[in-house]
Design a protein around this motif. Structure first.
Motif, PDB file in Angstrom:
ATOM      1  N   GLU A  53       0.863  -1.062  -0.125  1.00  0.00           N
ATOM      2  CA  GLU A  53       0.002   0.045  -0.063  1.00  0.00           C
ATOM      3  C   GLU A  53       0.929   1.235  -0.186  1.00  0.00           C
ATOM      4  O   GLU A  53       2.026   1.170   0.599  1.00  0.00           O
ATOM      5  CB  GLU A  53      -0.909  -0.047   1.226  1.00  0.00           C
ATOM      6  CG  GLU A  53      -1.665  -1.192   1.081  1.00  0.00           C
ATOM      7  CD  GLU A  53      -2.772  -1.123   2.558  1.00  0.00           C
ATOM      8  OE1 GLU A  53      -3.851  -0.557   2.532  1.00  0.00           O
ATOM      9  OE2 GLU A  53      -2.440  -2.030   3.580  1.00  0.00           O
ATOM     10  N   PRO A  54       0.435   2.202  -0.797  1.00  0.00           N
ATOM     11  CA  PRO A  54       1.348   3.248  -0.729  1.00  0.00           C
ATOM     12  C   PRO A  54       1.409   4.187   0.874  1.00  0.00           C
ATOM     13  O   PRO A  54       0.525   4.111   1.387  1.00  0.00           O
ATOM     14  CB  PRO A  54       0.716   4.477  -1.530  1.00  0.00           C
ATOM     15  CG  PRO A  54      -0.432   3.503  -2.476  1.00  0.00           C
ATOM     16  CD  PRO A  54      -0.746   2.528  -1.599  1.00  0.00           C
ATOM     17  N   GLY A  77      -7.262  -0.960  -4.670  1.00  0.00           N
ATOM     18  CA  GLY A  77      -6.308  -0.386  -4.525  1.00  0.00           C
ATOM     19  C   GLY A  77      -4.824  -0.454  -4.183  1.00  0.00           C
ATOM     20  O   GLY A  77      -4.090   0.209  -3.599  1.00  0.00           O
ATOM     21  N   CYS A  78      -4.700  -1.818  -3.983  1.00  0.00           N
ATOM     22  CA  CYS A  78      -3.313  -2.340  -3.392  1.00  0.00           C
ATOM     23  C   CYS A  78      -2.633  -3.164  -4.561  1.00  0.00           C
ATOM     24  O   CYS A  78      -3.267  -3.619  -5.494  1.00  0.00           O
ATOM     25  CB  CYS A  78      -3.764  -3.399  -2.428  1.00  0.00           C
ATOM     26  SG  CYS A  78      -4.466  -2.520  -0.672  1.00  0.00           S
ATOM     27  N   THR A 179       3.123   4.416  -8.181  1.00  0.00           N
ATOM     28  CA  THR A 179       2.399   5.651  -8.794  1.00  0.00           C
ATOM     29  C   THR A 179       0.826   5.115  -9.281  1.00  0.00           C
ATOM     30  O   THR A 179      -0.220   5.714  -8.925  1.00  0.00           O
ATOM     31  CB  THR A 179       2.901   6.407  -9.993  1.00  0.00           C
ATOM     32  OG1 THR A 179       3.983   7.127  -9.433  1.00  0.00           O
ATOM     33  CG2 THR A 179       1.621   7.865 -10.301  1.00  0.00           C
ATOM     34  N   ASN A 180       0.944   4.080  -9.987  1.00  0.00           N
ATOM     35  CA  ASN A 180      -0.193   3.421 -10.563  1.00  0.00           C
ATOM     36  C   ASN A 180      -1.199   2.965  -9.429  1.00  0.00           C
ATOM     37  O   ASN A 180      -2.442   3.145  -9.451  1.00  0.00           O
ATOM     38  CB  ASN A 180      -0.032   2.733 -11.652  1.00  0.00           C
ATOM     39  CG  ASN A 180       0.548   3.127 -12.905  1.00  0.00           C
ATOM     40  OD1 ASN A 180       0.409   4.254 -13.296  1.00  0.00           O
ATOM     41  ND2 ASN A 180       1.239   2.029 -13.706  1.00  0.00           N
ATOM     42  N   VAL A 181      -0.592   2.344  -8.530  1.00  0.00           N
ATOM     43  CA  VAL A 181      -1.222   1.888  -7.187  1.00  0.00           C
ATOM     44  C   VAL A 181      -1.759   2.924  -6.538  1.00  0.00           C
ATOM     45  O   VAL A 181      -3.163   2.825  -6.143  1.00  0.00           O
ATOM     46  CB  VAL A 181      -0.333   0.930  -6.490  1.00  0.00           C
ATOM     47  CG1 VAL A 181      -1.289   0.452  -5.212  1.00  0.00           C
ATOM     48  CG2 VAL A 181       0.001  -0.486  -7.149  1.00  0.00           C
ATOM     49  N   GLU A 183      -2.737   5.923  -7.717  1.00  0.00           N
ATOM     50  CA  GLU A 183      -4.019   6.599  -8.290  1.00  0.00           C
ATOM     51  C   GLU A 183      -5.059   5.607  -8.232  1.00  0.00           C
ATOM     52  O   GLU A 183      -6.185   6.048  -8.150  1.00  0.00           O
ATOM     53  CB  GLU A 183      -3.325   6.588  -9.910  1.00  0.00           C
ATOM     54  CG  GLU A 183      -4.585   6.991 -10.766  1.00  0.00           C
ATOM     55  CD  GLU A 183      -4.991   8.634 -10.002  1.00  0.00           C
ATOM     56  OE1 GLU A 183      -6.312   8.965 -10.509  1.00  0.00           O
ATOM     57  OE2 GLU A 183      -4.150   9.307  -9.529  1.00  0.00           O
ATOM     58  N   LEU A 184      -4.843   4.257  -8.371  1.00  0.00           N
ATOM     59  CA  LEU A 184      -5.986   3.437  -8.515  1.00  0.00           C
ATOM     60  C   LEU A 184      -6.695   3.418  -6.937  1.00  0.00           C
ATOM     61  O   LEU A 184      -7.831   3.480  -6.895  1.00  0.00           O
ATOM     62  CB  LEU A 184      -5.388   1.967  -8.509  1.00  0.00           C
ATOM     63  CG  LEU A 184      -6.655   0.941  -8.594  1.00  0.00           C
ATOM     64  CD1 LEU A 184      -7.545   1.273  -9.717  1.00  0.00           C
ATOM     65  CD2 LEU A 184      -5.748  -0.588  -8.722  1.00  0.00           C
ATOM     66  N   ARG A 185      -5.927   3.709  -5.903  1.00  0.00           N
ATOM     67  CA  ARG A 185      -6.465   3.739  -4.629  1.00  0.00           C
ATOM     68  C   ARG A 185      -7.154   5.015  -4.415  1.00  0.00           C
ATOM     69  O   ARG A 185      -7.995   4.909  -3.786  1.00  0.00           O
ATOM     70  CB  ARG A 185      -5.386   3.714  -3.572  1.00  0.00           C
ATOM     71  CG  ARG A 185      -5.774   4.241  -2.282  1.00  0.00           C
ATOM     72  CD  ARG A 185      -4.477   3.926  -1.069  1.00  0.00           C
ATOM     73  NE  ARG A 185      -4.754   2.532  -0.856  1.00  0.00           N
ATOM     74  CZ  ARG A 185      -4.724   1.679   0.086  1.00  0.00           C
ATOM     75  NH1 ARG A 185      -5.252   2.295   1.197  1.00  0.00           N
ATOM     76  NH2 ARG A 185      -4.689   0.395   0.355  1.00  0.00           N
ATOM     77  N   ARG A 186      -6.590   6.057  -5.087  1.00  0.00           N
ATOM     78  CA  ARG A 186      -7.663   7.448  -5.046  1.00  0.00           C
ATOM     79  C   ARG A 186      -8.841   7.193  -5.675  1.00  0.00           C
ATOM     80  O   ARG A 186      -9.633   7.858  -5.233  1.00  0.00           O
ATOM     81  CB  ARG A 186      -6.828   8.559  -5.449  1.00  0.00           C
ATOM     82  CG  ARG A 186      -5.794   8.950  -4.474  1.00  0.00           C
ATOM     83  CD  ARG A 186      -5.037  10.430  -5.207  1.00  0.00           C
ATOM     84  NE  ARG A 186      -4.150  10.128  -6.157  1.00  0.00           N
ATOM     85  CZ  ARG A 186      -2.901   9.759  -6.306  1.00  0.00           C
ATOM     86  NH1 ARG A 186      -2.273   9.562  -5.234  1.00  0.00           N
ATOM     87  NH2 ARG A 186      -2.437   9.659  -7.723  1.00  0.00           N
ATOM     88  N   SER A 187      -8.833   6.490  -6.584  1.00  0.00           N
ATOM     89  CA  SER A 187      -9.986   6.520  -7.711  1.00  0.00           C
ATOM     90  C   SER A 187     -10.945   5.459  -7.396  1.00  0.00           C
ATOM     91  O   SER A 187     -12.064   5.422  -7.649  1.00  0.00           O
ATOM     92  CB  SER A 187      -9.623   6.520  -9.223  1.00  0.00           C
ATOM     93  OG  SER A 187      -8.910   5.221  -9.472  1.00  0.00           O
TER      94      SER A 187
END
Length: 490
Positions: A53-54, A77-78, A179-181, A183-187
């Motif tokens: 996780e970020p 988002g993980c 970064t992709n993870v 961004e996926l977590r945010r969306s």
């Protein structure tokens, strides 16, 4: 829809029931069978995976988890890493190569889980290099059981990972993965209605959680799922109406006040360890014997309290420290002392539409002492038979502010007020403690179960009080006398 990354590749899984675990998702829906099912209760570690996780800097931080009792929807988002995702072609990851070189695998069933625990340790070492002490090795591997090896070769593998080429998986070459993870977590947004299969909702804020509890008061709350998920794996019950609180911002904070800390109900034990270490060393030490790193990475203090188990490890400590609990719900907030929260076996003061928002941990008073002793059949990763938490001050040779709390001695975790009164204001003499032990026998009628008989628990609780007296006496005499040979009793 579950939208996540698996070993560097984005995966989207639809029509998944709310009570699907990560293990079931991997083996049944995705055909990834390297992860094994052993106990299906979070005890053996055969199903261990690593979840990235970020963190605050945007870097992926990996933590081990038991796939058998972790909800699959919490992967949104993980980045999930399994044993299939470690090698680089025929070149093994250092965790795998060290296990081969040290002969750390025999029957092989538990090996994938052990390798994933070593991978997580290796990643942590990569982020923050530090000596691999015995304590760190036990923390990293204490949740992985192996009936074949005797553990020495596994320990050797952990200590020699750095001796092997630092082969990293191909997905680690992707500079955009973190970064992709992120961004996926945010969306990522969990669909409230999963066809005709039930609900799994993951609110992001307190206001939404309140509204969900107003509309669905019977919905089960899930954070770490380390106890709740046993209802489906062990009792085969359907969990088809779930509200996941892990993403609720207000429940994930640790707020420092002048007189203590408000700990959000979704804060994991792993996040709490630095706070405990700095201010409650005895509480921090208990964490070494509290389940495993896989459990501590997911489980929460709020969940342990809400579960209201008579043998939960943290409630007696919180009771000894005069903790308070903040409850919330559609009708608003309210606060009460923790000793008023537990009513009867598995019954609490929570209304049907309420939830725990936070737990208040008072700052230690000047001169306050805290001792926590746990008795269990296994040293590691086991449930208490009896747990005692004692807090007190010594003032002019007399004991003050005496708090004696026990788990495993009644239908609820609770204090021993009669025994406390026997010690309050008294010097820590044999006579005072004998009076306290007599009071203790009168105010508890413990149960008999597979972890211990009623008589054993009565005797053990009295002996823990005697241990306290001997420890105080040894301290006052400035001697190095041993109170016990148990290396874990501090």
């Amino acid at each position: 829809m579950i939208d996540f990354y698996l070993n560097g590749k984005r995966r989207q899984c639809a029509d998944i029931t709310p009570d699907t675990s990560i293990l079931e998702l991997l083996r049944t829906h995705l055909g990834q069978t390297g992860t094994k099912e052993g106990c299906a209760s979070g005890d053996c570690g055969a199903c261990t995976v690593s979840i990235g996780e970020p963190d605050a800097s945007g870097e992926l931080r990996y933590q081990s988890a038991n796939a058998c009792i972790t909800p699959a929807y919490q992967l949104n988002g993980c980045h999930l890493v399994t044993v299939e995702g470690l090698s680089r072609g025929d070149a093994l990851h250092p965790a795998q190569a060290a296990m081969v070189g040290c002969h750390g695998s025999q029957c092989g069933f538990c090996t994938p889980g052990i390798v994933m625990s070593l991978f997580t340790l290796h990643e942590e070492q990569r982020r923050r290099p530090a000596p691999l002490t015995q304590e760190r090795l036990e923390a990293a591997l204490g949740g992985n059981l192996c009936r074949c090896t005797g553990y020495r070769p596994i320990r050797d593998a952990a200590l020699t990972m750095d001796d092997y080429p630092d082969t990293h998986p191909t997905w680690a070459d992707d500079p955009d993965l973190a970064t992709n993870v992120a961004e996926l977590r945010r969306s990522a947004a969990t669909t409230p209605e999963l066809a005709a299969q039930g609900h799994f909702t993951a609110p992001r804020d307190l206001a939404t959680l309140r509204e969900l509890k107003r509309a669905r008061p019977r919905a089960r709350l899930v954070a770490g799922a380390t106890d709740l998920w046993l209802e489906t794996t062990q009792q085969l019950k359907a969990l088809d109406d779930l509200i996941d609180v892990r993403q609720v911002a207000e429940l994930n904070t640790i707020e420092e006040a002048e007189d203590g800390w408000w700990i959000g109900a979704a804060v994991t034990y792993s996040r709490l360890e630095p706070l405990f270490q700095a201010h409650y060393p005895a509480f921090a030490h208990l964490m070494h014997r509290f389940a495993s790193s896989q459990i501590r990475n997911r489980g929460t203090l709020g969940g342990n309290v809400a579960n209201a188990s008579p043998i939960g490890d943290t409630p007696p400590v919180l009771l000894a420290l005069d903790a308070r609990v903040a409850l919330d719900g559609p009708a608003g907030e309210r606060e009460l002392p923790l000793d008023e929260f537990f009513l009867d076996y598995k019954q609490t003061a929570l209304e049907a539409d309420e939830f725990i928002r936070a737990i208040f941990l008072p700052r230690p008073a000047a001169g306050q002492n805290l001792k926590v002793w746990k008795l269990s059949k296994r040293r590691e990763d086991d449930i208490s038979a009896v747990l005692a938490a004692f807090a007190w001050r010594l003032e002019d040779g007399a004991m003050r502010d005496v708090h004696l709390a026990f788990g495993g001695m009644a239908a609820i975790p609770r204090r021993a007020p009669h025994a406390e009164r026997a010690l309050e204001g008294q010097p820590p003499t044999v006579a005072a403690f004998e009076a306290a032990k007599r009071a203790l026998r009168d105010e508890f009628q413990p149960m008999t179960d597979v972890r211990g008989g009623a008589e054993y628990r009565q005797v053990a609780a009295g002996n823990l009080l005697e241990r306290l007296r001997l420890m105080i006496a040894a301290s006052n005499n400035s001697t190095d006398a041993e109170v016990t040979l148990d290396a874990y009793a501090h």
